[in-house]
Motif scaffolding. Structure first.
Motif, short mmCIF file in Angstrom:
data_model
loop_
_atom_site.label_atom_id
_atom_site.label_comp_id
_atom_site.label_asym_id
_atom_site.label_seq_id
_atom_site.Cartn_x
_atom_site.Cartn_y
_atom_site.Cartn_z
N GLU A 214 -0.55 -0.18 -0.61
CA GLU A 214 -0.69 1.26 -0.31
C GLU A 214 -1.48 1.45 0.99
O GLU A 214 -1.08 2.25 1.86
N GLU A 218 -0.20 3.04 4.63
CA GLU A 218 -0.88 4.15 5.30
C GLU A 218 -1.32 3.76 6.70
O GLU A 218 -1.20 4.54 7.65
N ARG A 219 -1.80 2.54 6.78
CA ARG A 219 -2.25 2.05 8.10
C ARG A 219 -1.08 1.96 9.07
O ARG A 219 -1.17 2.35 10.26
N ARG A 221 1.59 3.73 8.93
CA ARG A 221 2.10 5.07 9.19
C ARG A 221 1.34 5.75 10.34
O ARG A 221 1.92 6.47 11.14
#
Length: 233
Positions: A214, A218-219, A221
């Protein structure tokens, strides 16, 4: 009977000498022997040649031993201590009539001669034989007591050690069984603990991977949106 007792004790020493220390002076191992015949008592003719009906002997084990010539001589010497001389007088005359082939007739003639020469009756001869049987029974009783004493001294101590060793083995065997049961319980607990730890470790690793994935997503993105810093080339 002393020679018989000595022979009995020697046999005990030979059999158990490795395990039991014998003390020749110990009263428990030296039973008093019955008194033998006085030298002044006339010696009877041997009982071996007389067809006397003796009391039934005690049962013996299979493979009964043969008579011991020394024991026979000792017992014959013991019964000669009888003070009833009618039997000896009868035996002397009975032996002198060896030419008579029939034993019953020979005994009848010997009794008649004994009565004529010594005033001895058949009843007196029978009483003399009974007296010798009484003496013989006393010798057996003394021997049995000696056997008991020798058994206590020579065998009893070793048997107690055997019984103690057997009891100790039983205790050790029970202790071993208890230890084996305890070992099995500990091994079962260990296996359960390892399984629990391994399961927790696996769940942690799976959970860690989820969270890591997860955060990594996110990183990734926001990575294009980041402003390069002065230290970035």
């Amino acid at each position: 009977m002393k020679d018989i007792f000595d022979k009995l004790k020697d046999a005990g020493r030979d059999a158990l000498g490795t395990f039991v220390e014998f003390d020749p002076e110990s009263p428990a191992q030296a039973p008093a022997a019955p008194r033998g015949p006085d030298r002044g008592v006339p010696v009877d003719v041997t009982l071996a040649a007389v067809p006397v009906s003796a009391p039934a002997a005690a049962p013996v084990s299979a493979g009964a031993a043969a008579p011991d010539p020394e024991f026979v001589q000792q017992l014959q010497a013991a019964v000669q201590a009888s003070g009833k001389q009618a039997y000896g007088q009868f035996r002397t005359l009975f032996g002198a009539l060896s030419a008579v082939p029939d034993d019953t007739q020979r005994a009848s003639l010997a009794l008649a001669a004994a009565q004529a020469s010594h005033g001895v009756t058949a009843q007196q001869v029978a009483e003399a034989i009974d007296d010798r049987l009484r003496i013989l029974a006393g010798e057996r009783e003394a021997f049995q007591k000696a056997v008991g004493a020798e058994s206590d001294a020579a065998i009893g101590g070793t048997q107690k050690k055997i019984d103690d060793a057997r009891a100790a083995i039983a205790r050790k065997a029970e202790e071993i069984r208890e230890l084996q049961a305890r070992q099995a319980e500990l091994e079962a607990g260990l296996a359960e603990a390892r399984a629990s730890i391994d399961a927790n470790s696996a769940r942690f690793a799976a959970s860690y991977a989820v969270v890591e994935a997860e955060l990594a997503a996110e990183r990734a993105r926001i990575a294009p949106l980041l402003t390069p810093t002065s230290g970035t080339r």
